[in-house]
Write a protein that holds these residues in place. Structure first.
Motif, mmCIF file in Angstrom:
data_model
loop_
_atom_site.group_PDB
_atom_site.id
_atom_site.type_symbol
_atom_site.label_atom_id
_atom_site.label_comp_id
_atom_site.label_asym_id
_atom_site.label_seq_id
_atom_site.Cartn_x
_atom_site.Cartn_y
_atom_site.Cartn_z
ATOM 1 N N VAL A 133 0.676 -1.405 0.079
ATOM 2 C CA VAL A 133 0.623 0.020 0.069
ATOM 3 C C VAL A 133 0.720 1.705 -0.047
ATOM 4 O O VAL A 133 0.543 2.110 0.080
ATOM 5 C CB VAL A 133 -0.652 -0.361 1.034
ATOM 6 C CG1 VAL A 133 -1.675 1.157 1.431
ATOM 7 C CG2 VAL A 133 -1.851 -1.226 1.162
ATOM 8 N N LEU A 134 2.248 1.467 0.956
ATOM 9 C CA LEU A 134 2.720 2.764 0.718
ATOM 10 C C LEU A 134 3.637 2.590 -1.116
ATOM 11 O O LEU A 134 4.133 3.674 -0.608
ATOM 12 C CB LEU A 134 3.866 2.443 2.128
ATOM 13 C CG LEU A 134 3.102 2.355 3.400
ATOM 14 C CD1 LEU A 134 3.745 1.932 4.151
ATOM 15 C CD2 LEU A 134 2.419 3.675 3.798
ATOM 16 N N ARG A 135 3.747 1.028 -1.007
ATOM 17 C CA ARG A 135 4.550 1.999 -2.102
ATOM 18 C C ARG A 135 3.568 2.020 -3.466
ATOM 19 O O ARG A 135 4.097 3.093 -4.556
ATOM 20 C CB ARG A 135 5.447 0.404 -2.566
ATOM 21 C CG ARG A 135 6.017 0.347 -4.174
ATOM 22 C CD ARG A 135 6.902 -1.092 -3.956
ATOM 23 N NE ARG A 135 5.433 -2.103 -4.866
ATOM 24 C CZ ARG A 135 5.492 -2.773 -4.275
ATOM 25 N NH1 ARG A 135 6.319 -3.465 -2.867
ATOM 26 N NH2 ARG A 135 4.757 -3.630 -5.017
ATOM 27 N N ASN A 136 2.436 1.393 -3.449
ATOM 28 C CA ASN A 136 1.515 1.942 -5.355
ATOM 29 C C ASN A 136 0.475 2.779 -4.696
ATOM 30 O O ASN A 136 0.056 3.248 -5.812
ATOM 31 C CB ASN A 136 1.565 0.411 -5.490
ATOM 32 C CG ASN A 136 2.679 -1.361 -5.869
ATOM 33 O OD1 ASN A 136 3.555 -0.792 -5.959
ATOM 34 N ND2 ASN A 136 1.614 -1.498 -6.773
ATOM 35 N N LEU A 137 -0.105 2.995 -3.828
ATOM 36 C CA LEU A 137 -1.614 3.512 -3.635
ATOM 37 C C LEU A 137 -1.199 5.008 -2.915
ATOM 38 O O LEU A 137 -1.639 5.467 -2.502
ATOM 39 C CB LEU A 137 -2.126 3.121 -2.778
ATOM 40 C CG LEU A 137 -2.782 1.378 -3.915
ATOM 41 C CD1 LEU A 137 -3.680 0.658 -2.579
ATOM 42 C CD2 LEU A 137 -2.999 1.231 -4.277
ATOM 43 N N LYS A 138 0.243 5.446 -2.264
ATOM 44 C CA LYS A 138 0.868 6.141 -1.455
ATOM 45 C C LYS A 138 0.405 7.744 -2.102
ATOM 46 O O LYS A 138 0.664 7.891 -3.162
ATOM 47 C CB LYS A 138 1.581 5.777 -0.839
ATOM 48 C CG LYS A 138 2.286 6.994 0.118
ATOM 49 C CD LYS A 138 3.290 6.530 0.985
ATOM 50 C CE LYS A 138 3.572 7.999 1.709
ATOM 51 N NZ LYS A 138 5.166 8.069 2.966
ATOM 52 N N ASN A 139 -0.704 8.681 -2.417
ATOM 53 C CA ASN A 139 -0.269 9.735 -2.589
ATOM 54 C C ASN A 139 0.674 10.293 -1.880
ATOM 55 O O ASN A 139 0.809 10.194 -0.575
ATOM 56 C CB ASN A 139 -1.743 10.941 -1.690
ATOM 57 C CG ASN A 139 -2.164 12.047 -2.221
ATOM 58 O OD1 ASN A 139 -1.502 12.121 -3.651
ATOM 59 N ND2 ASN A 139 -2.185 13.326 -1.716
ATOM 60 N N PRO A 140 1.148 11.234 -2.821
ATOM 61 C CA PRO A 140 2.979 11.847 -2.473
ATOM 62 C C PRO A 140 2.367 12.762 -1.133
ATOM 63 O O PRO A 140 2.944 12.984 -0.116
ATOM 64 C CB PRO A 140 3.488 12.553 -2.695
ATOM 65 C CG PRO A 140 3.299 11.887 -4.544
ATOM 66 C CD PRO A 140 1.966 11.665 -3.972
#
Length: 666
Positions: A305-312
């Motif tokens: 989730v942190l790699r693929n779905l995180k908004n900066p």
């Protein structure tokens, strides 16, 4: 589709990725709103309503077959006013018309196809429809022509049918007070035990869904009864889920569900809510078992989730699609030769362990899996990295970059749970950053919460589920930080939630607020499906808040939840497993109050152990707000913990060993 040669419709001005996917259809789409209904009334036309979401495989299929087709576009534009809805932007609209579909057809799903009168009364419901008739099933073209003919000839009869259906849904939704008792807990457990797949885990056969609410209920039942089989069902289900193709062994993260009973072939879309909830369950399972596998499963999901779905800027995106380059699962599947070329001399071991064959297990290619293998066969990180880096060069599935309040609230809860079992401060910081983003970016200028954020607050006003999930995440934030601003925000949001959604006469919470009037009726949802229902989470969260604030009004509302939905739950308890989890909390509550300058000696134990029916408060920080906390003092200058369990007060303790004993004594 070459959009350069296409004319954009109204959806081109929308924020929703799903609506934008349909912006170049030849259909004269409207977004959900009064403009469409005014035109339908003015022209005396039926509404064609299509509901889906951006990562839905069959939504893509129906678009390619029908909504990109000029013949269907012409029919819709001539005879209907067409409305396209992103179910995640208007979950209340989706929920209501899904009930309609289930009433019409005894089933549901997406894409959801509704034909209704200009006053929004439904006269036809279905899910996916092919363009042409197929195997005795009418296609969309036939349906559109036939129903328009009926509208011209038998309009009044259709209007009556629509009104009667809505009336029957409303009558069915009327709640009858029935007290829940412990028998319903046992009944639910017995049904689950009877439906449990003893070889592969999971329940009720194919298709198999993660069913996080059910797994949490079983963990709660294990705590309640110490029945080892309840824990075994959870463990085996999680292990087999992890071994299967529903889990992405190369990049981590769970797909939506498995089409078969062995967890092999998924629908490949990855949803934030599924991953958040299963990470949450894994963390709780680790607390009981101390088995490193469950911690690893939790951490891998969160790392995905942190790699693929995180908004900066903060928050997490909604989902990744099942399809890429127009093919379901293409991003995730492998040929035997690919594996050999990438891994070289190390290929044979991976091929044997992950069931890779020349024939393949999905449309001539392979979904890597560990089905039938021991977890010790798991690939090492170097091999995974090689495969991951190779796969990253492929065309990636579409990512829906809406940031939804409900899904992000679930992810916040999961991150705090992960922090509790790992002590990795990254997870706590990510949870707090996400919570801050939601609180700062999803309210409009009048202070009303909206369903999410996409460049600005999204169009749809937040439903009850959004509010109560956010409250749940704020309670978890307080548990894991002892920052009182979180619990105070939870209380203020609850006051607003009661004002907007609570049914004062009968109890329970409506899904839509009293400031939203775009559906024929307001309904209350309590079914625990892919995610827990808002009313179930309310029962759970209100109990916790009532005990934290010594608030009898909140407690009364919580207790009423167990009466107002009792009739439904007694009839089919396995459909309401998170509600039953909340009911167990009500039966088995433990309260801890800590006073002194070193609360961590107790809270670190509380955070890292399975204590599902325990709420804790730091008296020193709350006594100015809740006067009752003035009664809790240190003991001889030492930080003290006061434990109240099942209505019984224990002597205050100052050491961790005495604290553990106090929590264990019944």
């Amino acid at each position: 589709m070459n959009i350069d040669s296409k004319k954009a419709n109204r959806l081109i001005n929308e924020k929703s990725p799903y609506l934008l996917q349909h912006a170049y259809n030849p259909v004269d789409w409207y977004p959900w709103g009064e403009e469409a209904f005014e035109r339908a009334r003015a022209e005396d036309k039926l509404i064609f309503l299509s509901i889906g979401y951006s990562t839905c495989h069959w939504c893509h299929v129906m678009e390619r077959e029908s909504f990109e087709d000029k013949e269907i576009g012409d029919l819709l534009n001539r005879y209907y006013i067409s409305v396209k809805v992103d179910r995640e932007e208007h979950p209340d609209v989706d929920n209501f018309y899904m009930e309609v579909c289930q009433a019409f057809t005894s089933s549901g799903g997406w894409p959801l196809t509704i034909i209704m009168t200009p006053s929004k009364y439904p006269i036809f419901a279905a899910t996916y429809l092919p363009k042409e008739d197929s195997f005795g099933r009418p296609g969309l073209k036939t349906v559109l022509l036939k129903i328009n003919e009926l509208w011209q000839k038998e309009k009044e009869r259709l209007i009556v049918i629509g009104k009667e259906l809505v009336s029957s849904i409303n009558d069915f939704a009327q709640e009858k007070y029935v007290e829940l008792n412990t028998k319903v807990i046992e009944k639910a457990y017995e049904i689950l035990l009877a439906s449990y797949d003893r070889k592969y885990g999971g329940f009720f056969g194919a298709p198999k869904f993660p069913m996080a609410s059910t797994l949490l209920f079983l963990l709660g039942y294990y705590e309640y009864k110490k029945d080892p089989m309840a824990l075994e069902m959870v463990k085996k289900t999680l292990i087999n889920m992890y071994k299967g193709g529903i889990y992405d062994h190369i990049g981590f993260g769970l797909c939506r569900y498995s089409t078969d009973k062995i967890w092999l072939v998924p629908h490949f879309e990855k949803m934030l809510y599924d991953n958040a909830l299963i990470a949450y369950v894994c963390a709780e399972t680790f607390k009981i078992t101390k088995d490193e596998f469950f911690k690893t499963f939790c951490v891998e999901i969160i790392d995905y989730v942190l790699r693929n779905l995180k908004n900066p800027e903060g928050g997490f995106y909604t989902a990744e699609d099942a399809d890429s380059e127009g093919e379901e699962g293409k991003f995730y599947i492998w040929t035997l030769q690919e594996i050999k070329d990438i891994l070289g001399e190390k290929a044979n071991e991976f091929i044997a362990n992950y069931n890779i064959t020349e024939k393949g297990n999905f449309e001539g290619k392979n979904i890597p899996n560990l089905i039938g293998k021991d977890l010790s066969c798991k690939m090492d990180e170097n091999i995974r990295r090689k495969l991951f880096e190779y796969r990253e060069k492929r065309t990636k599935p579409f990512r829906d970059e809406k940031i939804l309040v409900s899904n992000n609230s679930l992810m916040i809860c999961a991150l705090f749970k992960a922090f509790g079992i790992t002590k990795n401060d990254v997870y706590r910081k990510e949870a707090e950053t996400t919570l801050k983003f939601i609180l700062e970016n999803t309210f409009d200028t009048d202070g009303r919460l909206h369903v999410g954020f996409k460049d600005s607050p999204m169009r749809g006003k937040a439903t009850f589920d959004d509010y109560i999930y956010l409250i749940w995440s704020l309670i978890e934030a307080y548990d894991y930080t002892l920052d009182r601003t979180y619990i105070l925000k939870a209380k203020s949001l609850l006051d607003e939630t009661i004002e907007l959604f609570y049914h004062n006469e009968e109890g329970g919470f409506f899904l839509t607020g009293k400031d939203v009037e775009h559906l024929p009726i307001r309904t209350k949802e309590v079914y625990d499906g892919a995610v827990p229902s808002g009313n179930s989470v309310a029962a759970y969260s209100l109990i916790r808040l009532s005990r934290l604030f010594f608030d009898h009004k909140i407690e009364e509302i919580a207790q009423k939840q167990f009466k107002v939905f009792g009739s439904k739950i007694n009839k089919n308890p396995v459909s309401y497993t998170f509600f039953l989890y909340a009911f167990l909390y009500n039966l088995k509550g433990t309260e801890v109050v800590i006073s002194g300058n070193n609360p961590k000696i107790f809270t670190e134990y509380l955070m890292s152990n399975f204590l599902p029916y325990t709420v804790w408060a730091y008296a020193d920080d709350l006594k100015k707000i809740v006067p009752a906390y003035e009664n809790y003092q240190t003991i001889s200058g030492n930080t003290a913990a006061y434990v109240y369990k099942n209505g019984s007060c224990k002597s205050p303790v100052t050491t961790l060993e005495d604290f553990k004993k106090a929590l264990e004594i019944d």
